[in-house]
Motif scaffolding. Structure first.
Motif, PDB file in Angstrom:
ATOM      1  N   ARG A  92     -43.528   3.198 -20.946  1.00 14.90           N
ATOM      2  CA  ARG A  92     -44.855   3.425 -21.512  1.00 14.90           C
ATOM      3  C   ARG A  92     -44.713   4.203 -22.819  1.00 14.90           C
ATOM      4  O   ARG A  92     -43.706   4.887 -23.054  1.00 14.90           O
ATOM      5  CB  ARG A  92     -45.763   4.186 -20.547  1.00 14.90           C
ATOM      6  CG  ARG A  92     -45.229   5.543 -20.131  1.00 14.90           C
ATOM      7  CD  ARG A  92     -46.136   6.196 -19.106  1.00 14.90           C
ATOM      8  NE  ARG A  92     -47.432   6.524 -19.683  1.00 14.90           N
ATOM      9  CZ  ARG A  92     -47.699   7.681 -20.277  1.00 14.90           C
ATOM     10  NH1 ARG A  92     -46.762   8.619 -20.380  1.00 14.90           N
ATOM     11  NH2 ARG A  92     -48.887   7.923 -20.762  1.00 14.90           N
ATOM     12  N   VAL A  93     -45.720   4.053 -23.674  1.00 18.84           N
ATOM     13  CA  VAL A  93     -45.743   4.810 -24.925  1.00 18.84           C
ATOM     14  C   VAL A  93     -46.197   6.222 -24.596  1.00 18.84           C
ATOM     15  O   VAL A  93     -47.353   6.452 -24.233  1.00 18.84           O
ATOM     16  CB  VAL A  93     -46.693   4.151 -25.943  1.00 18.84           C
ATOM     17  CG1 VAL A  93     -46.739   4.979 -27.226  1.00 18.84           C
ATOM     18  CG2 VAL A  93     -46.246   2.725 -26.239  1.00 18.84           C
ATOM     19  N   PHE A  99     -44.025   7.272 -31.759  1.00 20.22           N
ATOM     20  CA  PHE A  99     -43.821   5.834 -31.602  1.00 20.22           C
ATOM     21  C   PHE A  99     -44.085   5.106 -32.919  1.00 20.22           C
ATOM     22  O   PHE A  99     -43.301   4.245 -33.339  1.00 20.22           O
ATOM     23  CB  PHE A  99     -44.742   5.316 -30.493  1.00 20.22           C
ATOM     24  CG  PHE A  99     -44.602   3.846 -30.206  1.00 20.22           C
ATOM     25  CD1 PHE A  99     -43.578   3.370 -29.412  1.00 20.22           C
ATOM     26  CD2 PHE A  99     -45.513   2.939 -30.748  1.00 20.22           C
ATOM     27  CE1 PHE A  99     -43.451   2.020 -29.156  1.00 20.22           C
ATOM     28  CE2 PHE A  99     -45.396   1.588 -30.489  1.00 20.22           C
ATOM     29  CZ  PHE A  99     -44.362   1.122 -29.685  1.00 20.22           C
ATOM     30  N   ALA A 111     -40.394  -2.096 -30.467  1.00 24.90           N
ATOM     31  CA  ALA A 111     -39.925  -1.123 -29.480  1.00 24.90           C
ATOM     32  C   ALA A 111     -39.154  -1.814 -28.364  1.00 24.90           C
ATOM     33  O   ALA A 111     -38.133  -1.304 -27.888  1.00 24.90           O
ATOM     34  CB  ALA A 111     -41.113  -0.354 -28.908  1.00 24.90           C
ATOM     35  N   VAL A 162     -41.066   6.673 -26.477  1.00 22.96           N
ATOM     36  CA  VAL A 162     -41.197   5.838 -25.282  1.00 22.96           C
ATOM     37  C   VAL A 162     -40.612   6.577 -24.091  1.00 22.96           C
ATOM     38  O   VAL A 162     -39.540   7.186 -24.186  1.00 22.96           O
ATOM     39  CB  VAL A 162     -40.471   4.483 -25.480  1.00 22.96           C
ATOM     40  CG1 VAL A 162     -40.412   3.709 -24.177  1.00 22.96           C
ATOM     41  CG2 VAL A 162     -41.181   3.669 -26.549  1.00 22.96           C
TER      42      VAL A 162
END
Length: 291
Positions: A92-93, A99, A111, A162
């Motif tokens: 997940r961010v 990010f 990513a 991340v």
């Protein structure tokens, strides 16, 4: 009339400007307000947000846990037995600002590409360590290996903003070119085990047969011994009876022995004997008148 038209146009423009300055962020998203590529505001809570029309733009990122499937890679554990593995990760961010700075306009796709490289590197590193064998990878101990891969990947993914939530190995197979050799080796091993079992069975059978033959020999020998003893005792008893009979009536005993000699000597219908007529052998075949 002209004043009304201008006013209407102004109202419409104002409405358009007002609408273009408002954006909505739902609970599944995080948003950044950018001005000429620079981050001006961060919107991580759901609700309404505001930006300067035409000057600022809003970039939204998925705040949910995402999945990433890695490509198959070949690893070589410490025992030298090559394996082909593939994995999947959940991430997940975590830090939307970091990010954006790390991946730029590439977003999630960029990513995922960088995270795929990180995961492959950590899979190779962990599965190639000296304490890891192919049996370890194929056994229940792989759970500990996946935890090590996740922790190392998580540390290296932090600069991307991340968070790696989980890493799992999906499949672990032998390379296609090794399957035939492995099958032949397994078959040879099973054939060797079968030959060993057959040899042990033959050895056990030989022991059973040898024991049975020895038992038969012992039983026959014991039976023959007992038979000889019985025959000897019978002969002794017979001779004793004969001796007692001889002492009680010698003439009858002599008569009995002569009859036995006749029975043995005159068997069949064509018996020839060359004996003098005066021989004692025929004493009991002569009549009183013939004497």
């Amino acid at each position: 009339m002209r004043t009304v038209s201008v006013l209407a146009i102004a109202v419409i423009v104002a409405i358009i400007v007002a609408l273009s300055s408002i954006f909505i962020v739902d609970e599944r998203e995080k948003a950044l307000v950018l001005q000429f590529g620079q981050i001006k505001a961060v919107k991580e809570e759901p609700g309404l947000g505001f930006k300067i029309p035409l000057i600022q733009e809003v970039v939204k990122y998925d705040d949910r846990i995402l999945s990433l499937d890695t490509a198959e890679i070949e690893v070589t554990p410490s025992d030298g037995r090559r394996l082909v593995v593939d994995a999947f990760a959940r991430f997940r961010v975590a830090d939307v600002v970091q990010f954006r700075q790390a991946v730029g306009a590439g977003g999630i796709r960029a990513a995922e590409s960088r995270l795929d490289s990180i995961l492959n590197a950590q899979i190779r590193e962990v599965l190639g360590e000296t304490d890891v064998t192919s049996n370890t990878i194929l056994s229940s101990d792989r759970a500990a290996l996946m935890t090590r891969i996740r922790d190392q990947a998580r540390a290296r993914a932090l600069p991307l903003g991340v968070e790696v939530v989980d890493v799992r190995l999906k499949q672990t197979n032998l390379p296609q070119q090794n399957l035939g050799a492995t099958f032949d080796r397994m078959r040879a091993e099973r054939e060797r085990e079968a030959a060993d079992e057959i040899a042990r069975g033959e050895e056990a059978a030989q022991r059973v047969r040898a024991q049975a033959d020895r038992t038969v020999t012992e039983l026959v020998s014991e039976a023959n011994k007992n038979a000889d003893i019985t025959r000897g005792e019978s002969d002794a008893e017979r001779n004793r009876i004969f001796a007692e009979a001889f002492t009680q009536d010698p003439e009858f005993f002599e008569f009995y022995r002569s009859l036995t000699a006749y029975q043995r000597g005159l068997q069949g219908s064509n018996t020839s004997m060359v004996i003098s007529p005066d021989s004692e052998f025929f004493d009991y075949l002569k009549s009183d008148q013939g004497r």
